[in-house]
Design a protein around this motif. Structure first.
Motif, short mmCIF file in Angstrom:
data_model
loop_
_atom_site.label_atom_id
_atom_site.label_comp_id
_atom_site.label_asym_id
_atom_site.label_seq_id
_atom_site.Cartn_x
_atom_site.Cartn_y
_atom_site.Cartn_z
N LYS A 227 -3.43 1.27 8.06
CA LYS A 227 -3.40 0.18 7.08
C LYS A 227 -2.09 -0.61 7.14
O LYS A 227 -1.01 -0.02 7.15
N ALA B 186 -6.18 9.95 -0.63
CA ALA B 186 -6.12 10.54 0.72
C ALA B 186 -4.66 10.81 1.11
O ALA B 186 -3.77 10.03 0.75
N MET C 251 -13.28 6.43 -4.01
CA MET C 251 -14.27 7.09 -3.18
C MET C 251 -14.62 8.40 -3.87
O MET C 251 -13.71 9.13 -4.30
N GLU D 173 -18.47 4.60 -2.46
CA GLU D 173 -17.34 3.90 -3.12
C GLU D 173 -17.81 3.22 -4.38
O GLU D 173 -18.91 2.69 -4.44
N ILE E 186 -8.95 4.89 -3.24
CA ILE E 186 -8.82 4.28 -1.92
C ILE E 186 -7.78 3.18 -1.99
O ILE E 186 -6.96 3.00 -1.10
N GLU E 187 -7.85 2.40 -3.05
CA GLU E 187 -6.87 1.33 -3.22
C GLU E 187 -6.83 0.89 -4.67
O GLU E 187 -7.79 1.09 -5.43
N ASN F 98 -16.11 -5.01 8.20
CA ASN F 98 -15.79 -5.14 6.77
C ASN F 98 -15.69 -6.61 6.39
O ASN F 98 -15.23 -7.43 7.18
N LYS G 77 0.83 -1.20 0.00
CA LYS G 77 0.00 0.00 0.00
C LYS G 77 0.87 1.26 0.00
O LYS G 77 0.51 2.27 -0.60
N VAL H 233 -6.91 6.64 9.44
CA VAL H 233 -7.11 5.26 9.01
C VAL H 233 -5.75 4.56 9.09
O VAL H 233 -4.73 5.14 8.73
N GLU I 49 -3.54 7.09 7.10
CA GLU I 49 -4.20 7.87 6.06
C GLU I 49 -5.25 8.79 6.64
O GLU I 49 -5.97 8.42 7.58
N GLU I 50 -5.36 9.93 6.02
CA GLU I 50 -6.48 10.84 6.32
C GLU I 50 -7.78 10.09 6.00
O GLU I 50 -7.85 9.36 5.01
N LYS I 51 -8.79 10.26 6.88
CA LYS I 51 -10.07 9.60 6.63
C LYS I 51 -10.88 10.45 5.66
O LYS I 51 -11.08 11.64 5.90
N ILE I 52 -11.31 9.85 4.56
CA ILE I 52 -12.11 10.61 3.60
C ILE I 52 -13.51 9.99 3.54
O ILE I 52 -13.74 8.89 4.06
N VAL J 56 -7.14 -3.20 7.22
CA VAL J 56 -7.50 -1.78 7.26
C VAL J 56 -8.34 -1.51 8.50
O VAL J 56 -9.34 -2.19 8.75
#
Ligand code: AMP
Ligand code: GLY
Length: 443
Positions: free
Chosen positions: A159, A134, A288, A207, A297-298, A239, A119, A157, A200-203, A169
């Motif tokens: 990861k 993000a 997202m 999705e 996001i990924e 999740n 990642k 976030v 990571e910043e949460k956004i 995650v």
């Protein structure tokens, strides 16, 4: 010495196809691939109990890690094209190995698979190419993580850098939870995959999943899809790998998709080329749609599951030709995909306890299933000695239907689900809530 020689291969032949993997995704690929009349046989390694219910399909028992035996077997079967499903094999360089043995392979090499298996690498990749994502911090120790979490005004976030079977995650609601998540990773909960952590910043935003088939230089897009990652209705609970999906995603209007292509998809292909990565396979863009625009996001280096089961019934018999062109670097980039003006939806039937502990081995009863525009792709099943279909995974069956609109699709899917039964069977009743008028509730 290469066991295969290039001269012995007829590159135009598509009689024998091999699919590697054992999920609903691979069964849906087999189902669409066998539709082409050029295809005589589709082999799956290892497949599951549902694979041999699919026309022309046969499972092969072989240890995929025994490379000598594998190549011998594939030569014996005169395999013309290999499609690799799961990321783990791509991350381990299976596509590189098979290409060296002169097989045509749909699936990126280890260099391309890094988009998914690291990642932090993927985040740096996006930064280099100015692709919206993000904000992030790559950290190598709990001490470092603590400082960043501490100085951030919001919970971040957390990861795991490497592959973690979809469990790496954490989306904490408080800084305390952030600390605990980072600590557990650096304490070895995920082994080597957790040697590096991405914060990571949460956004926020809905999705969507976009799939680009790439031949190294050119690409074409499949219909978009929306997955349902959370276990429970109203998108609550832990999740999962995915509890259901629908395709296409109306959220991505033509104009919005154009923006995604310009800001995300094309820069990704250009950056792969700039890094000399000859990516022959599918790129899965997990996006997202935020207030400030689409963000990645990924990336995944494989088809999504259950998005793949949802999209494949919208493909015609030429789908295998697209995979073949990608494997040879022959895509035109302007191939048109005819989805028959249909939409598609998928509901996953899971075992009680999934995504945590669950039991397997329960008999599955399947009654009268619609024969038209309704498919059951086995996700995790096995056969008992006397031929009884048994549960053999957390996600057990993918029930997929197509029709003119989503209300009809999900009416059909849930009606057919009533014909299926096993001990502890669980599924969400609100898959497609975003697009069902009867359940309309924009996310
Ligand atoms: P991933 O495995 O990276 O797809 O992450 C799993 C899920 O976590 C995603 O589908 C999102 O719902 C959520 N997620 C991941 N990254 C973020 C982020 N930066 N902000 C908010 N949610 C995220
Ligand atoms: N459906 C999400 C995934 O395949 O990762």
């Amino acid at each position: 010495m290469s066991i295969n020689s290039k001269s012995s291969k007829n590159l135009n032949r598509l009689e024998n196809i091999l699919i590697i993997g054992n999920g609903g995704r691979e069964n849906s690929l087999a189902w669409v691939i066998q539709k082409n009349e050029l295809v005589k046989k589709v082999y799956l390694i290892p497949g599951n109990a549902g694979s041999e219910r699919i026309n022309k399909c046969e499972r092969i028992k072989i240890d995929i890690n025994n490379k000598i035996e594998l190549v011998k077997k594939l030569d014996f079967l005169k395999i013309d094209l290999i499609v690799i499903g799961p990321e783990i094999h791509l991350a381990n360089g299976l596509a590189d190995f098979l290409r060296k043995k002169d097989f045509k392979v749909f699936g990126p090499g280890k260099d391309g698979a890094k988009l998914e298996y690291s990642k932090s690498w993927a985040k740096e990749f996006m930064k280099d190419a100015n692709i919206p994502t993000a904000n992030f911090w790559k950290v190598n120790s709990f001490e470092e993580a603590k400082q960043i979490i501490h100085s951030s005004s919001m919970p971040l976030v957390v990861k795991v850098d490497g592959l973690a079977s979809g469990k790496g995650v954490f989306i904490p609601d408080s800084k305390d939870e952030c600390f605990r998540a980072a600590e557990s990773i650096f304490n070895g909960k995920f082994g080597k995959s957790g040697n590096v952590v991405v914060l990571e910043e949460k956004i926020q935003g809905p999705e969507v999943s976009i799939f680009a088939l790439c031949d190294g230089k050119k690409y074409i897009l499949l219909p978009t899809a929306q997955d349902h990652k959370r276990l429970n209705e109203n998108d609550k609970g832990p999740n999962t790998g995915g509890m259901g999906a629908y395709s296409p995603a109306p959220l991505l209007t033509e104009d919005y998709l154009d923006r995604v292509i310009k800001e995300i998809i094309e820069p990704t292909i250009v950056e792969l080329n700039r890094k000399n990565i000859d990516y022959k396979g599918v790129i899965y863009f997990g996006l997202m749609l935020t207030k400030s625009g689409p963000k990645v996001i990924e990336y995944n280096c494989r088809f999504g599951d259950p998005e793949c089961q949802t999209i494949m019934p919208l493909m015609d018999q030429n789908f295998v030709l697209l995979l073949d062109k990608c494997s040879m670097g022959n895509l035109n980039g302007d191939e048109k995909i005819d989805t028959f003006d249909k939409v598609s939806g998928c509901v996953i039937a899971t075992s009680k306890g999934y995504p945590n502990e669950y039991k397997i081995g329960f008999p599955i009863k399947i009654g009268e299933i619609d024969s038209c525009e309704c498919q059951i792709f086995d996700s995790g099943t096995s056969l008992s000695k006397n031929g009884q279909l048994l549960t053999d995974g957390g996600r057990v069956l993918s029930i997929v239907c197509q029709d003119k609109d989503f209300d009809k699709v999900f009416e059909k899917a849930y009606r057919n689900l009533k014909e299926i039964n096993f001990d502890g069977m669980y599924f969400r009743n609100d898959i497609g809530h975003q697009v069902r008028k009867t359940l309309s509730k924009e996310n």
